[in-house]
Design a protein around this motif. Structure first.
Motif, PDB file in Angstrom:
ATOM      1  N   MET A   7      -2.637  42.762   7.283  1.00 46.17           N
ATOM      2  CA  MET A   7      -1.935  42.089   6.092  1.00 46.17           C
ATOM      3  C   MET A   7      -2.051  43.273   5.036  1.00 46.17           C
ATOM      4  N   LYS A   8      -0.938  43.434   4.487  1.00 51.04           N
ATOM      5  CA  LYS A   8      -0.770  44.132   3.458  1.00 51.04           C
ATOM      6  C   LYS A   8      -1.080  43.559   2.100  1.00 51.04           C
ATOM      7  N   CYS A   9      -1.421  44.293   0.915  1.00 46.49           N
ATOM      8  CA  CYS A   9      -1.580  43.765  -0.262  1.00 46.49           C
ATOM      9  C   CYS A   9      -0.330  43.326  -0.787  1.00 46.49           C
ATOM     10  N   ASN A  10      -0.046  42.187  -1.437  1.00 40.93           N
ATOM     11  CA  ASN A  10       1.251  41.669  -2.186  1.00 40.93           C
ATOM     12  C   ASN A  10       0.783  41.038  -3.531  1.00 40.93           C
ATOM     13  N   VAL A  11      -0.589  41.121  -3.882  1.00 42.44           N
ATOM     14  CA  VAL A  11      -1.158  40.506  -5.181  1.00 42.44           C
ATOM     15  C   VAL A  11      -1.776  41.421  -5.946  1.00 42.44           C
ATOM     16  N   GLY A  12      -1.385  41.769  -7.123  1.00 45.33           N
ATOM     17  CA  GLY A  12      -1.848  43.003  -7.878  1.00 45.33           C
ATOM     18  C   GLY A  12      -3.064  42.241  -8.800  1.00 45.33           C
ATOM     19  N   LYS A  13      -3.841  43.236  -9.375  1.00 44.34           N
ATOM     20  CA  LYS A  13      -4.897  42.732  -9.835  1.00 44.34           C
ATOM     21  C   LYS A  13      -4.961  41.723 -11.053  1.00 44.34           C
ATOM     22  N   THR A  14      -4.000  41.823 -12.009  1.00 43.52           N
ATOM     23  CA  THR A  14      -3.831  40.678 -12.917  1.00 43.52           C
ATOM     24  C   THR A  14      -3.492  39.507 -12.327  1.00 43.52           C
ATOM     25  N   GLU A  15      -2.533  39.546 -11.392  1.00 41.17           N
ATOM     26  CA  GLU A  15      -2.305  38.154 -10.630  1.00 41.17           C
ATOM     27  C   GLU A  15      -3.478  37.551  -9.917  1.00 41.17           C
ATOM     28  N   GLN A  16      -4.184  38.773  -9.418  1.00 44.06           N
ATOM     29  CA  GLN A  16      -5.432  38.303  -8.664  1.00 44.06           C
ATOM     30  C   GLN A  16      -6.461  37.238  -9.746  1.00 44.06           C
ATOM     31  N   ILE A  17      -6.572  37.814 -10.753  1.00 48.02           N
ATOM     32  CA  ILE A  17      -7.297  37.215 -11.866  1.00 48.02           C
ATOM     33  C   ILE A  17      -6.945  35.862 -12.008  1.00 48.02           C
ATOM     34  N   ILE A  18      -5.550  35.801 -12.417  1.00 47.47           N
ATOM     35  CA  ILE A  18      -4.912  34.635 -12.716  1.00 47.47           C
ATOM     36  C   ILE A  18      -5.129  33.750 -11.606  1.00 47.47           C
ATOM     37  N   ARG A  19      -4.684  33.898 -10.459  1.00 50.23           N
ATOM     38  CA  ARG A  19      -4.800  32.836  -9.405  1.00 50.23           C
ATOM     39  C   ARG A  19      -6.299  32.329  -9.200  1.00 50.23           C
ATOM     40  N   ILE A  20      -7.342  33.188  -9.463  1.00 45.30           N
ATOM     41  CA  ILE A  20      -8.507  32.766  -9.278  1.00 45.30           C
ATOM     42  C   ILE A  20      -8.985  31.841 -10.488  1.00 45.30           C
ATOM     43  N   VAL A  21      -8.737  32.168 -11.689  1.00 44.30           N
ATOM     44  CA  VAL A  21      -9.078  31.387 -12.776  1.00 44.30           C
ATOM     45  C   VAL A  21      -8.131  30.118 -12.762  1.00 44.30           C
ATOM     46  N   ILE A  22      -7.112  29.967 -12.252  1.00 48.92           N
ATOM     47  CA  ILE A  22      -6.196  28.769 -12.158  1.00 48.92           C
ATOM     48  C   ILE A  22      -6.792  27.792 -10.878  1.00 48.92           C
ATOM     49  N   GLY A  23      -7.352  28.487  -9.920  1.00 47.98           N
ATOM     50  CA  GLY A  23      -7.726  27.741  -8.597  1.00 47.98           C
ATOM     51  C   GLY A  23      -9.123  27.130  -9.008  1.00 47.98           C
ATOM     52  N   ILE A  24      -9.824  27.850  -9.823  1.00 54.05           N
ATOM     53  CA  ILE A  24     -11.267  27.395 -10.157  1.00 54.05           C
ATOM     54  C   ILE A  24     -11.081  26.086 -11.050  1.00 54.05           C
ATOM     55  N   THR A  25      -9.997  26.352 -12.041  1.00 56.14           N
ATOM     56  CA  THR A  25      -9.524  25.325 -13.136  1.00 56.14           C
ATOM     57  C   THR A  25      -9.258  24.023 -12.324  1.00 56.14           C
ATOM     58  N   ILE A  26      -8.512  24.020 -11.189  1.00 59.08           N
ATOM     59  CA  ILE A  26      -7.889  22.921 -10.573  1.00 59.08           C
ATOM     60  C   ILE A  26      -9.091  22.364  -9.599  1.00 59.08           C
ATOM     61  N   VAL A  27      -9.860  23.219  -8.976  1.00 57.91           N
ATOM     62  CA  VAL A  27     -11.000  22.548  -8.432  1.00 57.91           C
ATOM     63  C   VAL A  27     -11.906  21.800  -9.277  1.00 57.91           C
ATOM     64  N   LEU A  28     -12.294  22.387 -10.662  1.00 53.84           N
ATOM     65  CA  LEU A  28     -13.257  21.809 -11.562  1.00 53.84           C
ATOM     66  C   LEU A  28     -12.466  20.350 -11.713  1.00 53.84           C
ATOM     67  N   LEU A  29     -11.270  20.644 -12.332  1.00 52.29           N
ATOM     68  CA  LEU A  29     -10.736  19.113 -12.816  1.00 52.29           C
ATOM     69  C   LEU A  29     -10.492  18.086 -11.507  1.00 52.29           C
ATOM     70  N   GLY A  30     -10.398  18.748 -10.198  1.00 52.00           N
ATOM     71  CA  GLY A  30     -10.547  17.621  -9.282  1.00 52.00           C
ATOM     72  C   GLY A  30     -11.755  17.025  -9.044  1.00 52.00           C
ATOM     73  N   LEU A  31     -12.958  17.751  -9.321  1.00 49.62           N
ATOM     74  CA  LEU A  31     -14.195  17.416  -9.089  1.00 49.62           C
ATOM     75  C   LEU A  31     -14.596  16.290 -10.588  1.00 49.62           C
TER      76      LEU A  31
END
Length: 64
Positions: A1-25
């Motif tokens: 697999m080649k990289c297609n997610v940049g550093k800034t997008e990586q941070i945004i994805r992780i923060v959004i994902g954690i937020t969604i998981v915490l909201l679900g909990l």
């Protein structure tokens, strides 16, 4: 697999994902499991949807 997610997008994805998981909990909803998708794609820096669409925010030097 080649990289297609940049550093800034990586941070945004992780923060959004954690937020969604915490909201679900907090709301006691299984919909919080959806938050794992952006977390995983952020951690591995590859998104299959972006690949199909031909979108890449990864730097040329970080492509593997």
């Amino acid at each position: 697999m080649k990289c297609n997610v940049g550093k800034t997008e990586q941070i945004i994805r992780i923060v959004i994902g954690i937020t969604i998981v915490l909201l679900g909990l907090n709301l006691r909803s299984w919909w919080g499991l959806i938050g794992f998708a952006p977390i995983i794609t952020g951690l591995i820096r590859y998104c299959p949807v972006s690949d199909v669409l031909g979108v890449s925010t990864c730097d040329a030097k970080n492509i593997q």
